[in-house]
Scaffold this active site. Structure first.
Site, short mmCIF file in Angstrom:
data_model
loop_
_atom_site.label_atom_id
_atom_site.label_comp_id
_atom_site.label_asym_id
_atom_site.label_seq_id
_atom_site.Cartn_x
_atom_site.Cartn_y
_atom_site.Cartn_z
N GLU A 1 19.39 3.88 24.75
CA GLU A 1 20.77 3.96 24.26
C GLU A 1 20.86 3.50 22.80
O GLU A 1 20.51 2.37 22.47
CB GLU A 1 21.68 3.11 25.15
CG GLU A 1 21.83 3.71 26.53
CD GLU A 1 22.53 2.80 27.52
OE1 GLU A 1 23.04 3.32 28.52
OE2 GLU A 1 22.56 1.58 27.30
N LYS B 1 15.21 10.26 34.71
CA LYS B 1 16.37 9.89 33.92
C LYS B 1 16.25 8.41 33.58
O LYS B 1 15.60 7.63 34.28
CB LYS B 1 17.68 10.17 34.66
CG LYS B 1 17.95 9.33 35.90
CD LYS B 1 18.57 7.96 35.67
CE LYS B 1 19.79 8.02 34.80
NZ LYS B 1 20.34 6.62 34.58
N THR C 1 22.95 10.01 33.15
CA THR C 1 24.15 9.18 32.93
C THR C 1 24.39 9.11 31.42
O THR C 1 24.95 10.02 30.84
CB THR C 1 23.99 7.79 33.57
OG1 THR C 1 22.75 7.20 33.14
CG2 THR C 1 24.00 7.88 35.08
N THR D 1 34.33 2.32 30.72
CA THR D 1 35.52 3.02 30.26
C THR D 1 35.16 4.31 29.55
O THR D 1 36.04 5.03 29.13
CB THR D 1 36.33 2.13 29.30
OG1 THR D 1 35.50 1.71 28.23
CG2 THR D 1 36.84 0.90 30.04
N ASN E 1 27.31 0.03 25.47
CA ASN E 1 27.34 -0.87 26.62
C ASN E 1 28.55 -1.78 26.65
O ASN E 1 28.91 -2.32 27.70
CB ASN E 1 26.05 -1.68 26.67
CG ASN E 1 24.89 -0.83 27.17
OD1 ASN E 1 24.76 -0.60 28.36
ND2 ASN E 1 24.08 -0.34 26.25
N THR F 1 17.22 1.03 35.11
CA THR F 1 18.07 2.11 35.57
C THR F 1 17.36 3.41 35.28
O THR F 1 17.77 4.17 34.42
CB THR F 1 19.44 2.09 34.90
OG1 THR F 1 19.99 0.80 35.04
CG2 THR F 1 20.38 3.07 35.58
#
Length: 408
Positions: free
Chosen positions: A280, A183, A157, A408, A403, A194
């Site tokens: 991230e 992942k 992702t 979007t 985040n 996640t």
């Protein structure tokens, strides 16, 4: 980690154990042309085990996978999509996960109970099943022994890189392969997040033995990573053993059990650290080691607390050798410690001895925090013989940007 008892294989090309095929393709779940649907398939019923997220809101694919494993037929396949989590989607989401299982089983001409389902992506949106079904129809044609790379791409992702590890260990004089793929980048916290992990092996092992090993290794690796303190709805680590290596069945009393266990642990740790490193917006991997603890549980609790602290993580991003934030975490971890004998090191810099500050080169420490690819924090409690490690990353402006605009 010791590697004398096993051979670490190159990351590329990713090799699969005997009996396994893999592949991936783009079916339209992602806005880009990146793969978003993949599968691992075993040519025979595989001994299988899984561990799941502790989040009470568990996604529909987890329910379906639990059902397949409980049937006891032995998994033949796991189908995975990215771009949509199929979580908090009610009865329709559960029906869609079941349809994915049944349709892929039909395409492979196997029992639906031999298929596991896994999803990752945005929570709360119904799966676009027309796209998924189109992908499932095409998926069997792309499965092959060299399809690991395509599978890796299909499960990502916000990940910047794929996460893989593969080793060969000798059991009864025979080569046994263990290969892992994972992942995970954000919404990562102890007790999984996640993150999805898939470990395959051609070892001969019982289901209780594999489950116990997977649980033990998950507690020591995947459950010791954190990026942002959030635990998600879809997390799962699935292990499958084809049993096609030619050795006697593995168990705790087998003379090569320790070698297999160490090799399995290596794969799990490499994947866990890769997830933490790819957090991230992260600029560095952080490894926290807590030693001298009265129990493993105490060491883990303190290591997790330090690695989960936003104040510690932002200090590391700012290259601030602020040991005060670390000692505060030790004191609030819910573990009784001898408060007059704690030592702390940042890399090679001793910053606290017997719970008192010691002089150190602050400028050199700052440079270390700025430039090191992996920052180490060592805490010695001097109160026992147990130790544990936790992994994570710094907390950056980029994490907020990613985040703030995830949907979007």
């Amino acid at each position: 980690m010791e590697t004398e008892k096993y051979q670490v294989l190159p990351e590329e090309p990713l090799r699969l154990p005997k009996g396994f095929l893999a592949g991936g393709l783009h079916c339209g779940l992602k806005k880009t042309e990146r793969h978003d649907l993949g599968a691992i398939v075993c040519e025979v019923p595989a001994v299988s085990a899984a561990v799941y997220t502790t989040n009470l809101f568990q996604a529909a694919p987890l329910t379906v996978t639990r059902d397949s494993l409980s049937a006891g037929e032995g998994l033949r396949a796991v189908i995975v999509n990215s771009g949509n989590a199929n979580a908090c989607t009610g009865k329709q989401g559960l029906d869609d996960a079941r349809k994915m299982r049944e349709s892929f089983a039909e395409a492979l001409q196997i029992s639906a109970q031999q298929v596991a389902v896994s999803s990752t992506g945005v929570i709360g949106e119904l799966m676009p099943m027309e796209k998924v079904m189109s992908g499932i129809e095409r998926l069997p044609a792309v499965l092959n022994r060299d399809g690991g790379e395509d599978f890796c791409q299909s499960i990502l992702t916000t990940d910047l890189v794929k996460k893989t590890a593969s080793v060969i260990v000798t059991i009864d004089g025979q080569p046994v392969m263990i290969t892992g793929v994972a992942k995970g980048s954000g919404m990562i916290h102890p007790n999984m997040a996640t993150m999805l992990g898939f470990i395959t092996t051609d070892a001969v092992i019982s289901e209780p033995g594999l489950h116990a090993l997977l649980k033990e290794m998950t507690d020591a690796t995947f459950n010791m990573i954190t990026v942002d303190g959030d635990t998600s709805t879809n997390d799962m680590v699935l292990a499958m053993a084809s049993g096609q290596a030619e050795h006697l069945p593995l168990h705790e009393h087998h003379p090569d059990w320790l070698a297999f266990k160490q090799a399995f642990a290596y794969v799990a740790e490499v994947l866990a650290k890769a997830i933490a490193r790819d957090g991230e917006g992260a600029t560095k991997l952080v490894e926290v080691t807590v030693s001298g603890a009265p129990s493993t549980e105490a060491a883990r609790a303190i290591a997790k607390t330090i690695m989960g602290s936003s104040l510690v993580k932002t200090a590391l991003f700012g290259a601030d050798a602020n040991w005060g934030r670390i000692i505060a975490c030790v004191g609030r971890a819910g573990v009784v410690v001898a408060t007059e004998q704690v030592d702390i090191r940042l890399g090679e810099f001793s910053v606290l001895e017997k719970s008192r500050p010691v002089p150190f080169d602050d400028e050199a420490a700052t440079e270390y925090l700025k430039t090191a690819d992996t920052v180490t924090i060592e805490v010695d409690l001097h109160d026992g013989e147990y130790a544990s490690k936790a992994w994570g990353c710094d907390l950056t402006y980029e994490y907020v940007r990613i985040n703030a605009a995830y949907r979007t």
